[in-house]
Write an enzyme that holds these catalytic residues in place. Sequence first.
Site, PDB file in Angstrom:
ATOM      1  N   GLN A 281       0.822  -1.219   0.000  1.00  0.00           N
ATOM      2  CA  GLN A 281       0.000   0.000   0.000  1.00  0.00           C
ATOM      3  C   GLN A 281       0.858   1.271   0.000  1.00  0.00           C
ATOM      4  O   GLN A 281       0.360   2.352   0.288  1.00  0.00           O
ATOM      5  CB  GLN A 281      -0.920   0.026   1.227  1.00  0.00           C
ATOM      6  N   SER A 282       2.121   1.151  -0.316  1.00  0.00           N
ATOM      7  CA  SER A 282       3.034   2.294  -0.257  1.00  0.00           C
ATOM      8  C   SER A 282       2.497   3.510  -0.995  1.00  0.00           C
ATOM      9  O   SER A 282       2.179   3.456  -2.189  1.00  0.00           O
ATOM     10  CB  SER A 282       4.378   1.900  -0.868  1.00  0.00           C
ATOM     11  N   ASN A 283       2.441   4.605  -0.260  1.00  0.00           N
ATOM     12  CA  ASN A 283       2.032   5.863  -0.847  1.00  0.00           C
ATOM     13  C   ASN A 283       3.150   6.426  -1.728  1.00  0.00           C
ATOM     14  O   ASN A 283       2.917   6.954  -2.815  1.00  0.00           O
ATOM     15  CB  ASN A 283       1.725   6.824   0.298  1.00  0.00           C
TER      16      ASN A 283
END
Length: 347
Positions: free
Chosen positions: A87-89
């Site tokens: 889910q890395s922004n």
Amino acid sequence: MSSSTFTITELRAKIDALPRYRIARLPTPLDHMPRMSKELGIDLFVKREDMSGLAFGGNKTRELDFFIGDALQRQATVFIAGGGAAQSNHAVQCAAAARRAGLHPVMVLHRFRDEAQGNVLLNRLMDVDVRFIDGATIDSAIDARTALEGQMHRVAREYERRGESCYVLPTSFHVLGAAAYVDGAIEIVEQMATQALAVDHLYLTSAGATQVGLALGLKMLGAQPKVTGISYTAASNSLVPRMIDLGRQVGELLGLPVSLSNDDIRNESYAGPGYGIVTPDGLEAIRMAASLEGMFLDPVYSGKGMAGLIDHVRRGIVRKGERVVFVHTGGLPAIFAYHKELARTAS
Ligand SMILES: *Cc1c(COP(=O)(O)O)cnc(C)c1O
């Protein structure tokens, strides 16, 4: 003001000498938050880095102007980044910036919460080449970083055999990312001047480049707000020395006569049990901003940062009536990936 400080014009000239590909919509707004101010008994402004204009916004957009500028100057065709969770922004911002600049995005990520929601969904829509790192847990940062860099360079070799030219960005704990936030500091000081604001404190969610750049920029300009970083990873003794060292690298890059000391880097963790794990006070902060101001924070970064500020107000570290700028670093797509936790606790 000491003689080693710069004027805005002098400092901006140093930044303008760096290669830069302009994607970010700058300046981002500096907005007053009257209802949260009343609730907390302070005078709260929010620097809207979540409105930076790329893929739902965030602090990485400002940094990517310099990373992409560097990649294009090196004639890269492929942009390899990542390092975070599925889910890395950061990864989504990197991928979107790469697409905007015509580079092929490859993201190397940990397989942690890889449900097709939030940022995972955005990566799919952008047709990002996502590679998962095996065997590393997200919180074993040092080991994970070694595994990560190894994997990034293996992917780079794979693309290079096909005739591509790769730019590898192993982390945003990077001299150019911090330099981007020296520029962010200039922008905040200009907005404080335009709005005639004397600011006591600046709070942000950071464990690295964003805080280093802002602290260094404000110090160079002789600006008064005290900078407090709220970390989204478990507290680590090595964080502050690493941040001071990054500040030294930025000073060298830009030719600045000032460096950061321990007194300039206040950083406290509100990660709770760990990176990417929802905390009750983070949820309270998310609900407060949404219900009072129609402003969204996320559970991984900006919600925890705001939770830190709220706690500091309650503990009297920020005194009643003081003026605070909270830097909203973005992270919004994650709220959709955390919909179960967020919905369950909504009142
Ligand atoms: C990366 C990130 C941060 C923190 O950045 P640092 O590199 O630690 O300064 C804060 N908020 C969001 C949404 C981010 O993606």
